[in-house]
Design a protein around this motif. Structure first.
Motif, PDB file in Angstrom:
ATOM      1  N   ARG A  17      81.446 117.674 -37.294  1.00 41.93           N
ATOM      2  CA  ARG A  17      80.518 118.201 -36.120  1.00 41.93           C
ATOM      3  C   ARG A  17      79.031 117.763 -36.374  1.00 41.93           C
ATOM      4  O   ARG A  17      78.107 118.664 -36.076  1.00 41.93           O
ATOM      5  CB  ARG A  17      80.468 119.920 -36.013  1.00 41.93           C
ATOM      6  CG  ARG A  17      81.820 120.457 -35.962  1.00 41.93           C
ATOM      7  CD  ARG A  17      82.685 120.152 -34.607  1.00 41.93           C
ATOM      8  NE  ARG A  17      83.846 120.850 -34.333  1.00 41.93           N
ATOM      9  CZ  ARG A  17      84.770 120.792 -33.425  1.00 41.93           C
ATOM     10  NH1 ARG A  17      84.477 119.776 -32.294  1.00 41.93           N
ATOM     11  NH2 ARG A  17      85.896 121.257 -33.406  1.00 41.93           N
ATOM     12  N   THR A  77      90.648 117.475 -30.065  1.00 41.89           N
ATOM     13  CA  THR A  77      89.843 118.711 -30.727  1.00 41.89           C
ATOM     14  C   THR A  77      88.357 118.536 -31.010  1.00 41.89           C
ATOM     15  O   THR A  77      87.581 119.309 -30.577  1.00 41.89           O
ATOM     16  CB  THR A  77      90.395 118.986 -31.927  1.00 41.89           C
ATOM     17  OG1 THR A  77      91.669 119.537 -31.695  1.00 41.89           O
ATOM     18  CG2 THR A  77      89.843 120.479 -32.726  1.00 41.89           C
ATOM     19  N   PHE A  78      88.065 117.414 -31.355  1.00 40.13           N
ATOM     20  CA  PHE A  78      86.834 116.765 -31.768  1.00 40.13           C
ATOM     21  C   PHE A  78      86.009 116.116 -30.687  1.00 40.13           C
ATOM     22  O   PHE A  78      84.959 115.558 -31.191  1.00 40.13           O
ATOM     23  CB  PHE A  78      86.916 116.109 -33.085  1.00 40.13           C
ATOM     24  CG  PHE A  78      87.346 117.128 -34.320  1.00 40.13           C
ATOM     25  CD1 PHE A  78      86.209 117.919 -34.979  1.00 40.13           C
ATOM     26  CD2 PHE A  78      88.405 117.286 -34.313  1.00 40.13           C
ATOM     27  CE1 PHE A  78      86.850 118.885 -35.981  1.00 40.13           C
ATOM     28  CE2 PHE A  78      89.058 118.024 -35.387  1.00 40.13           C
ATOM     29  CZ  PHE A  78      88.076 118.718 -36.276  1.00 40.13           C
ATOM     30  N   PRO A 116      86.784 121.207 -47.629  1.00 40.29           N
ATOM     31  CA  PRO A 116      87.190 122.556 -46.946  1.00 40.29           C
ATOM     32  C   PRO A 116      88.300 122.165 -45.958  1.00 40.29           C
ATOM     33  O   PRO A 116      88.351 121.258 -45.352  1.00 40.29           O
ATOM     34  CB  PRO A 116      86.045 123.264 -46.252  1.00 40.29           C
ATOM     35  CG  PRO A 116      85.019 122.039 -45.998  1.00 40.29           C
ATOM     36  CD  PRO A 116      85.350 120.963 -46.980  1.00 40.29           C
ATOM     37  N   GLY A 117      89.465 123.141 -45.913  1.00 39.39           N
ATOM     38  CA  GLY A 117      90.617 122.878 -45.045  1.00 39.39           C
ATOM     39  C   GLY A 117      90.218 122.687 -43.618  1.00 39.39           C
ATOM     40  O   GLY A 117      90.841 121.726 -42.963  1.00 39.39           O
ATOM     41  N   ARG A 118      89.198 123.251 -43.120  1.00 38.41           N
ATOM     42  CA  ARG A 118      88.905 122.796 -41.633  1.00 38.41           C
ATOM     43  C   ARG A 118      88.418 121.368 -41.288  1.00 38.41           C
ATOM     44  O   ARG A 118      88.664 120.745 -40.158  1.00 38.41           O
ATOM     45  CB  ARG A 118      87.577 123.682 -40.983  1.00 38.41           C
ATOM     46  CG  ARG A 118      86.328 123.522 -41.812  1.00 38.41           C
ATOM     47  CD  ARG A 118      85.230 124.443 -41.486  1.00 38.41           C
ATOM     48  NE  ARG A 118      84.143 124.421 -42.226  1.00 38.41           N
ATOM     49  CZ  ARG A 118      83.276 123.588 -42.127  1.00 38.41           C
ATOM     50  NH1 ARG A 118      83.320 122.281 -41.379  1.00 38.41           N
ATOM     51  NH2 ARG A 118      82.132 123.431 -43.062  1.00 38.41           N
ATOM     52  N   VAL A 119      87.955 120.609 -42.331  1.00 38.06           N
ATOM     53  CA  VAL A 119      87.573 119.465 -42.336  1.00 38.06           C
ATOM     54  C   VAL A 119      88.788 118.501 -43.014  1.00 38.06           C
ATOM     55  O   VAL A 119      89.183 117.373 -42.524  1.00 38.06           O
ATOM     56  CB  VAL A 119      86.431 119.045 -43.074  1.00 38.06           C
ATOM     57  CG1 VAL A 119      85.892 117.482 -43.009  1.00 38.06           C
ATOM     58  CG2 VAL A 119      85.172 119.773 -42.189  1.00 38.06           C
ATOM     59  N   ARG A 120      89.462 119.002 -44.047  1.00 38.43           N
ATOM     60  CA  ARG A 120      90.385 118.118 -44.780  1.00 38.43           C
ATOM     61  C   ARG A 120      91.579 117.721 -43.996  1.00 38.43           C
ATOM     62  O   ARG A 120      92.168 116.661 -44.070  1.00 38.43           O
ATOM     63  CB  ARG A 120      90.840 118.977 -46.072  1.00 38.43           C
ATOM     64  CG  ARG A 120      91.791 118.234 -46.746  1.00 38.43           C
ATOM     65  CD  ARG A 120      92.242 118.844 -48.061  1.00 38.43           C
ATOM     66  NE  ARG A 120      93.025 120.327 -47.961  1.00 38.43           N
ATOM     67  CZ  ARG A 120      92.000 121.315 -48.134  1.00 38.43           C
ATOM     68  NH1 ARG A 120      90.936 121.481 -48.592  1.00 38.43           N
ATOM     69  NH2 ARG A 120      92.711 122.440 -47.918  1.00 38.43           N
ATOM     70  N   ASP A 121      92.109 118.791 -43.217  1.00 35.20           N
ATOM     71  CA  ASP A 121      93.228 118.508 -42.229  1.00 35.20           C
ATOM     72  C   ASP A 121      93.200 117.437 -41.500  1.00 35.20           C
ATOM     73  O   ASP A 121      93.811 116.591 -41.262  1.00 35.20           O
ATOM     74  CB  ASP A 121      93.912 119.691 -42.056  1.00 35.20           C
ATOM     75  CG  ASP A 121      94.537 120.648 -43.092  1.00 35.20           C
ATOM     76  OD1 ASP A 121      95.001 119.969 -43.827  1.00 35.20           O
ATOM     77  OD2 ASP A 121      94.961 121.595 -42.528  1.00 35.20           O
ATOM     78  N   PRO A 122      91.921 117.483 -40.339  1.00 30.59           N
ATOM     79  CA  PRO A 122      91.866 116.675 -39.522  1.00 30.59           C
ATOM     80  C   PRO A 122      91.301 115.116 -40.089  1.00 30.59           C
ATOM     81  O   PRO A 122      91.728 114.177 -39.663  1.00 30.59           O
ATOM     82  CB  PRO A 122      90.971 117.110 -38.698  1.00 30.59           C
ATOM     83  CG  PRO A 122      89.919 118.352 -39.428  1.00 30.59           C
ATOM     84  CD  PRO A 122      91.201 118.763 -40.339  1.00 30.59           C
TER      85      PRO A 122
END
Length: 355
Positions: A149, A99-100, A38-44
Motif C-alpha cells: 500500500r 485486491t490491490f 508480515p503475513g498480510r504482505v507475504r502471501d500476496p
C-alpha cells in the motif's frame, strides 16, 4: 458460509500453498527474504512472485520462446479481465490484481522484458541494460510496493533502484551460464572497450582478466544502487522493512560470492549456503532497527533512474496506468507472432497447418 464460498476459500488456500511451494523450490533467495515479511504482505507477495517466476521460467527454459511469450500475453490479458487460466498461480495473481488495484503497466513491463529475451535483444550500453533490468526486476519491486500500500514516488524510485541492482547481480553471477545458452547481457560497448568480440565470446566463453573486469564493473554499479535503495526503506511500513532489507543483503551477498571467486562467473558459479543466508537475515533485522532510529536520508528524494521513471509514474498515479499494450510492445508481439508462424510452417489448402 455457503458451499460456493467455502469452495472458493478452499481453492484460495490451495492456490497459495502451490505458490509457496513453487517459490520454496524455485527461488531460495526470495523464499528466505519473504519469511521476514508480515503475513498480510507475504502471501500476496508469494502469489505475485510465483506468477512472475513461472512466467520467466516459461520463456527461459524453452528454445521456442515466441509462443511462450504470446501465451503469457494471453494469460495476463485473462488475469486482468478477471478470467484467469485454470491454474493456481494465475488464480492467485488475479486475486492480487483485484485486491490491490494493481496497475497493469507494471506486469506489462515485466512481459516486455521477457519479450526482449525472446527476440535475443542485446544491450549496447549500461543504460540499455538498466532499461532491461527495470522491466524484469524493478517492475516486480514496484508491484511489491503496491502490495505494501505504498504509492509514494520517492519510495517507489528507491524500490526500482533495488530491482536494477538485484538484476545486475544476477547477470554478473550468470555470465558463463548465459553465454553457454546463447544469451548475452554484458553491455557490448564495455566488451569493445576491453577487446572482447561478442560473437567470439559466445562461441567459446572463457574466464580471463577482461571478463573479470566487466563482472567487477557490473557489481560496482549494483552496489551503488543497493546503497541508494536503502534510503527508501524508511518510507516503508515498519513491519516490512526487515524482509526488504533481507532481499537487499542476500542479493548483495551473491555479488560478494562472485567477487570471492575472483569475478569468475564463467567457470564457477557463486553459491551462498544456508548459514550465510541466516546471517544476512539477522543482519537485515539489525539494519531495520537502525533505519527506524535514524533520521531519513536525503537520498530518499533523489530522482528515479531515467530507465525506471515510467514504472514510478505508473505505480504512483493510476492515471498513468496502461489500459492496453503500448505501441512498442504490440510491435514486439507482432514480431514474435510472425516468427511463430514461420517456424510452424505454411498453411495447407484447407487453412490448417500440416501435421
Amino acid at each position: 458460509m455457503t458451499d460456493l464460498a467455502a469452495e472458493t476459500a478452499a481453492e484460495s488456500v490451495a492456490d497459495m500453498a502451490h505458490c509457496r511451494e513453487a517459490i520454496r523450490t524455485g527461488s531460495l533467495s526470495f523464499h528466505a527474504a519473504s519469511r521476514l515479511l508480515p503475513g498480510r504482505v507475504r502471501d500476496p507477495a508469494l502469489a505475485l512472485y510465483a506468477f512472475c517466476r513461472l512466467a520467466d521460467d516459461a520463456v527461459d527454459e524453452t528454445a521456442d520462446k515466441a509462443p511462450a511469450v504470446l501465451a503469457l500475453r494471453d494469460r495476463l490479458e485473462a488475469a486482468f479481465a478477471g478470467r484467469p487460466r485454470n491454474a493456481p498461480a494465475d488464480r492467485a495473481f488475479t486475486r492480487v490484481i483485484e485486491t490491490f488495484d494493481m496497475p497493469r503497466a507494471l506486469p506489462e513491463a515485466l512481459l516486455e522484458g521477457l519479450a526482449w529475451d525472446a527476440t535475443d535483444r542485446r544491450y549496447d550500453t549500461l543504460s540499455e541494460l538498466r532499461a532491461y533490468s527495470a522491466r524484469v526486476a524493478s517492475a516486480v519491486g514496484a508491484m511489491m510496493c503496491v502490495l505494501m500500500r505504498v504509492r509514494d514516488a520517492d519510495a517507489l524510485a528507491r524500490a526500482c533502484d533495488l530491482g536494477v541492482a538485484m538484476q545486475l547481480t544476477n547477470i554478473a553471477r550468470d555470465v558463463g551460464e548465459d553465454a553457454r545458452a546463447g544469451r548475452l547481457y554484458l553491455p557490448t560497448d564495455w566488451m569493445a572497450g576491453v577487446g572482447l568480440d561478442p560473437q567470439a565470446f559466445l562461441a567459446a566463453p572463457e574466464p580471463d582478466a577482461r571478463t573479470a573486469a566487466l563482472t567487477r564493473r557490473l557489481l560496482a554499479e549494483a552496489r551503488r544502487l543497493y546503497h541508494r535503495s536503502e534510503a527508501g526503506v524508511a518510507a516503508l511500513p515498519v513491519a516490512v522493512r526487515p524482509g526488504i532489507l533481507a532481499a537487499r543483503h542476500i542479493y548483495d551477498g551473491i555479488g560478494g560470492a562472485v567477487a570471492r571467486n575472483g569475478h569468475d562467473s564463467i567457470s564457477r558459479r557463486a553459491r551462498t549456503g544456508r548459514a550465510r543466508k541466516l546471517g544476512w537475515l539477522v543482519q537485515a533485522g539489525l539494519h531495520a532497527a537502525t533505519v527506524t532510529l535514524l533520521p531519513r536520508s536525503a537520498v530518499l528524494h533523489a530522482p528515479p533512474l531515467d530507465e525506471t521513471a515510467f514504472l514510478v509514474r505508473a505505480a504512483a498515479d493510476p492515471r498513468h496506468a496502461s489500459q492496453g499494450w503500448g505501441d512498442e510492445l504490440a510491435a514486439v508481439f507482432a514480431q514474435l507472432a510472425a516468427t511463430d508462424r514461420l517456424r510452424a510452417g505454411p498453411l495447407d489448402g484447407s487453412g490448417a497447418r500440416p501435421s
